[in-house]
Design a protein around this motif. Sequence first.
Motif, PDB file in Angstrom:
ATOM      1  N   ALA A 144      48.509  -6.167  28.699  1.00  0.00           N
ATOM      2  CA  ALA A 144      49.359  -7.278  28.286  1.00  0.00           C
ATOM      3  C   ALA A 144      48.796  -8.553  28.906  1.00  0.00           C
ATOM      4  O   ALA A 144      47.895  -8.511  29.755  1.00  0.00           O
ATOM      5  CB  ALA A 144      50.795  -7.038  28.757  1.00  0.00           C
ATOM      6  N   PHE A 145      49.321  -9.700  28.486  1.00  0.00           N
ATOM      7  CA  PHE A 145      48.857 -10.942  29.094  1.00  0.00           C
ATOM      8  C   PHE A 145      49.136 -10.948  30.599  1.00  0.00           C
ATOM      9  O   PHE A 145      48.420 -11.585  31.367  1.00  0.00           O
ATOM     10  CB  PHE A 145      49.532 -12.143  28.419  1.00  0.00           C
ATOM     11  N   ASP A 146      50.169 -10.209  31.014  1.00  0.00           N
ATOM     12  CA  ASP A 146      50.471 -10.116  32.441  1.00  0.00           C
ATOM     13  C   ASP A 146      49.391  -9.368  33.212  1.00  0.00           C
ATOM     14  O   ASP A 146      49.350  -9.431  34.452  1.00  0.00           O
ATOM     15  CB  ASP A 146      51.813  -9.401  32.652  1.00  0.00           C
ATOM     16  N   ASN A 147      48.535  -8.615  32.512  1.00  0.00           N
ATOM     17  CA  ASN A 147      47.480  -7.855  33.174  1.00  0.00           C
ATOM     18  C   ASN A 147      46.153  -8.594  33.197  1.00  0.00           C
ATOM     19  O   ASN A 147      45.140  -8.036  33.624  1.00  0.00           O
ATOM     20  CB  ASN A 147      47.279  -6.506  32.481  1.00  0.00           C
ATOM     21  N   VAL A 148      46.139  -9.825  32.735  1.00  0.00           N
ATOM     22  CA  VAL A 148      44.908 -10.620  32.688  1.00  0.00           C
ATOM     23  C   VAL A 148      44.883 -11.558  33.890  1.00  0.00           C
ATOM     24  O   VAL A 148      45.857 -12.272  34.162  1.00  0.00           O
ATOM     25  CB  VAL A 148      44.810 -11.413  31.382  1.00  0.00           C
ATOM     26  N   ASN A 149      43.757 -11.555  34.620  1.00  0.00           N
ATOM     27  CA  ASN A 149      43.586 -12.410  35.804  1.00  0.00           C
ATOM     28  C   ASN A 149      44.736 -12.207  36.796  1.00  0.00           C
ATOM     29  O   ASN A 149      45.481 -13.139  37.131  1.00  0.00           O
ATOM     30  CB  ASN A 149      43.479 -13.887  35.400  1.00  0.00           C
ATOM     31  N   VAL A 150      44.871 -10.982  37.262  1.00  0.00           N
ATOM     32  CA  VAL A 150      45.918 -10.629  38.222  1.00  0.00           C
ATOM     33  C   VAL A 150      45.602 -11.256  39.583  1.00  0.00           C
ATOM     34  O   VAL A 150      44.437 -11.320  39.998  1.00  0.00           O
ATOM     35  CB  VAL A 150      46.021  -9.097  38.353  1.00  0.00           C
ATOM     36  N   SER A 151      46.642 -11.692  40.288  1.00  0.00           N
ATOM     37  CA  SER A 151      46.478 -12.291  41.609  1.00  0.00           C
ATOM     38  C   SER A 151      47.019 -11.360  42.682  1.00  0.00           C
ATOM     39  O   SER A 151      47.990 -10.624  42.453  1.00  0.00           O
ATOM     40  CB  SER A 151      47.199 -13.641  41.691  1.00  0.00           C
ATOM     41  N   GLY A 195      40.837 -10.162  39.280  1.00  0.00           N
ATOM     42  CA  GLY A 195      40.326  -9.712  37.997  1.00  0.00           C
ATOM     43  C   GLY A 195      41.421  -9.182  37.096  1.00  0.00           C
ATOM     44  O   GLY A 195      42.606  -9.190  37.440  1.00  0.00           O
ATOM     45  N   SER A 196      41.040  -8.717  35.940  1.00  0.00           N
ATOM     46  CA  SER A 196      41.988  -8.164  34.975  1.00  0.00           C
ATOM     47  C   SER A 196      42.102  -6.657  35.162  1.00  0.00           C
ATOM     48  O   SER A 196      41.164  -5.994  35.636  1.00  0.00           O
ATOM     49  CB  SER A 196      41.547  -8.478  33.546  1.00  0.00           C
ATOM     50  N   THR A 197      43.248  -6.120  34.789  1.00  0.00           N
ATOM     51  CA  THR A 197      43.471  -4.678  34.875  1.00  0.00           C
ATOM     52  C   THR A 197      42.471  -3.943  33.982  1.00  0.00           C
ATOM     53  O   THR A 197      42.252  -4.335  32.833  1.00  0.00           O
ATOM     54  CB  THR A 197      44.902  -4.338  34.451  1.00  0.00           C
ATOM     55  N   ASP A 198      41.880  -2.891  34.500  1.00  0.00           N
ATOM     56  CA  ASP A 198      40.868  -2.128  33.747  1.00  0.00           C
ATOM     57  C   ASP A 198      41.103  -0.640  33.967  1.00  0.00           C
ATOM     58  O   ASP A 198      40.356   0.043  34.662  1.00  0.00           O
ATOM     59  CB  ASP A 198      39.460  -2.534  34.206  1.00  0.00           C
ATOM     60  N   GLN A 199      42.165  -0.122  33.357  1.00  0.00           N
ATOM     61  CA  GLN A 199      42.505   1.291  33.462  1.00  0.00           C
ATOM     62  C   GLN A 199      41.994   2.025  32.221  1.00  0.00           C
ATOM     63  O   GLN A 199      42.112   1.518  31.101  1.00  0.00           O
ATOM     64  CB  GLN A 199      44.022   1.458  33.591  1.00  0.00           C
ATOM     65  N   ARG A 200      41.463   3.235  32.442  1.00  0.00           N
ATOM     66  CA  ARG A 200      40.848   3.991  31.349  1.00  0.00           C
ATOM     67  C   ARG A 200      41.199   5.469  31.465  1.00  0.00           C
ATOM     68  O   ARG A 200      41.606   5.928  32.531  1.00  0.00           O
ATOM     69  CB  ARG A 200      39.328   3.842  31.398  1.00  0.00           C
ATOM     70  N   SER A 201      41.018   6.202  30.381  1.00  0.00           N
ATOM     71  CA  SER A 201      41.292   7.642  30.370  1.00  0.00           C
ATOM     72  C   SER A 201      40.214   8.368  29.583  1.00  0.00           C
ATOM     73  O   SER A 201      39.575   7.794  28.681  1.00  0.00           O
ATOM     74  CB  SER A 201      42.652   7.940  29.738  1.00  0.00           C
ATOM     75  N   GLN A 202      40.032   9.625  29.929  1.00  0.00           N
ATOM     76  CA  GLN A 202      39.157  10.518  29.160  1.00  0.00           C
ATOM     77  C   GLN A 202      39.833  11.879  29.045  1.00  0.00           C
ATOM     78  O   GLN A 202      40.383  12.395  30.019  1.00  0.00           O
ATOM     79  CB  GLN A 202      37.796  10.678  29.825  1.00  0.00           C
TER      80      GLN A 202
END
Length: 908
Positions: free
Chosen positions: A336-343, A351-358
């Motif tokens: 979400a926009f809330d996850n961009v450029n987190v402080s 940086g921005s949230t970067d969560q991933r799955s496999q």
Amino acid sequence: MISFTKPHAAAVIAIFYLGISICALAQSGGSTLVAGTVVDPTGAVVPNAAVELSNPVSAFDRIVTTDHAGRFSIPNVPFNPYHLSVNGPGFAPYSQDVDVRSTVPLSLSISLKLGSSSESVTVEADASDLLENTSTFHTDVDRGLFDKLPLESASSSVSSLVTLATPGVAADSNGLFHGLGDHAENSFSVDGQPITDQQSKVFSNQIPLDSIESMEVISGAPPAEFGDKTSVVINVTTRSGQGMTTPKGNVTASYGSFGTSQAGFNLGYGGKNWGNFVSASGMNSGRFLDPPEFAVIHDKGNQENVFDRVDLQVSGKDSIHLNLGFTRSWFQTPNAFDNVNVSDQFGNSVGSTDQRSQIKTFNIAPSWTRVLSPHAVFTFGGFVRRDQYNYYPSENPLADLGPIQQETVSQNRTLGNTGVRSDLSYVKGIHNVKIGATYQQTFLTENTSFGIVDPLLNAPCLDAEGNPVSGFTAPSDCGASGLQPNVAANPNATAPFLPFLGCYDLTRPSPAVSDGCASSASALFPFLGHTDVKQLAIYAQDAITKGNWSLNLGLRGDLYNGLTTHRELEPRLGVAYNFKKTNTVLRVSYARVLETPFNENLVLSSTGCSSQVLASLLGCATPGVATPFSPGWRNEFHAGIQQAFGRYVVFSGEYIWKYTHNAYDFSVLGSTPITFPIEWNNSKIPGYAGRVSVPNLHGFSALMVFSSVAARFFTPQIGGAGAVPSVAASGGSVPFRIDHDEKFNQTTHLQYQPWKTGPWFGFNWRYDSGLVAGEVPFAGDTTTPVDLTGFTADQQMQAGLFCGKQFPTLTAPLTTCAPSQYGSTLVSIPAPGTENDDTNPPRIAPRHLFDASVGDDNLFHGDKYKWSLQLTVINLTDKKALYNFLSTFSGTHYVTPRTVTAELGFHF
């Protein structure tokens, strides 16, 4: 209660002998062989006669030609009533009805009469061909329908098909669907292999749609052969290459919106006694999951599928069947926009949230079938299926902080399901008997690591108003800064500081070793859980047909041994009567069903509260006390009608009432992907579902499905993380609507192909009145302003909130609003003073979505080789709408924006 004390190997051997000694079996698949011989009036064989088997409702249609000995064979025919016709040069047309209800092969002897060489049969359904005299409400879907059905999700196409073509299903995000008011109480039976674990694309990988020949989706009271999770049972028959003496297949490639590209290949080939069907596909998309914004941010993903089915007739009585499959998917968690450029807590960008799955899934399912007599077939099979789910946090854990996510988390979770099944079918006279057993073990391993990234979650200090303050390590540091220590003795402390939790607070890099921390550096808290769930099911059922009556009698016994044990005896009863003069079938049925816990993060939910660290993160009401699940049980009643109107329209409808003790749902840790099962005291789910079908009429066909389901659950929570144990629960039972309750939904699919060799057109209209929404601000009365400060500007925008003519922006959120001016464009908010969690909860706003496709299956009018072209548009009007908002289970998700896809195919 029954516990399994014997070695596992002994149980496997016992089930084999059980299958032989008492004819125990679990239905090995939903298809069989229809074969026969065509002769003339003198008894001489008739070669080169065209034999056609069709069902106008499911769109099944197969044509074969008799060989030099007058024999024909149609393998892999799903259970259904069919119309069979035979055309032979110089013979009068022949037709008959054929009812396929068992794995026992059907052998026909057809004698043609002499006639004009110009005579032929035109297959047209009459009213009797549209009806099924059975007590089980279900929907049959063949490739003839879903090949041309515009599907919303490329990565969860099976879920999309079930949602669009089946009554009683509420659509949700990420390939999830809710069957008849329950969350994920759905199961698949793939050529007889039971799969009861969740199949949405954030839990597991589905079988590819290209591997499916047909589906029977059971929405009514389940027959005794099905158990565990039965709100909707998807009985799948896969494609086979047996009988394809000439190899047949295709190669397809497509490209569409959001950079979505797909490529696929399938090939079927074989002979009279063997066959192989293989399919492989891959896709890559910039919008793999449904994001929390209408815009797409951080949402790339890809998926690769391989499926292979092998059939081998080793003798006149013995055959071997083998399914093999592997799927890998990799995808980002949408931002979400809330996850961009987190402080961080100091205001510095991390940086921005970067969560991933496999997710990696493989499946191996062999089976052996033995024809014991013209009336009986025995099958013995096994299966091994395994999901490995990996979740990866952001490289900088502090970037995982969000408005509703306070922890960073990583996970390596495996779910392995192994089992054996035996089956025998016996058909003679008025009886169609099945007696069966399945033994399976599910191995669960959960390796999860947690760390706090919200400095206010476990703050040692409070300001004068009692608000948590970041930047401190211990309560002793507060006084020098004029702050209050956040300790239990402080009346302003609503959540006192827990020193042991500070050891895993990544916002405080130097926790105190004196507080019990392992070191002076913050770390992730590790949780490693494992269990082995054992299940045994035995059933017997008989479908009795006598005149206009159809009677289904069944009895099932389930033995469950997981973290708790339970056994349940489950009668299944159904009656149907066919009023042939009016083309009406009336039916009633009853089923008692054992409800087993969801396996995904079952150990975490059952044992997490016994850990003082996890208890604080999971919201456990009684830290130090484990909250394991007790399997539930359900009584469900169904009453329905099927009515044919001439040969043009058939309607089937059902009223459903389900009452469940120990009803399951899901909860979630923040907005992380760590979801876990929970258990409520009970649930009551009434509703209705219906289907209207228009068989092919001069190239036009239509299907409409609709439903209304009330999902009422009742407190207290009695199992799973966060639970108040039943012995400590007080305050009585309070009803509320779960977030898969929907007043009404419908899908109308229209299809038109003016002539067989020309282009075709497909169209979908989907209406959803809206699922129950999560926490949305509402006015308690007509005078008190609505407080909106608990929501970020982005969350206010996601919910479509407004105050008069003022809408929030990312830099200017709403703060308060007068009830008379407050509202939403995307959520239906109760009028001031009328909100009630049971009778009038907030809901997602109603939405109409339209999809269309147009194509030509033979562009250049080829004979052996054909080229096809298809154009599909999803969400034609680019409707901006929500699936859900702050759902307890899945958060916030938008429906797919307008998506255009073009596909080119080569067929041989």
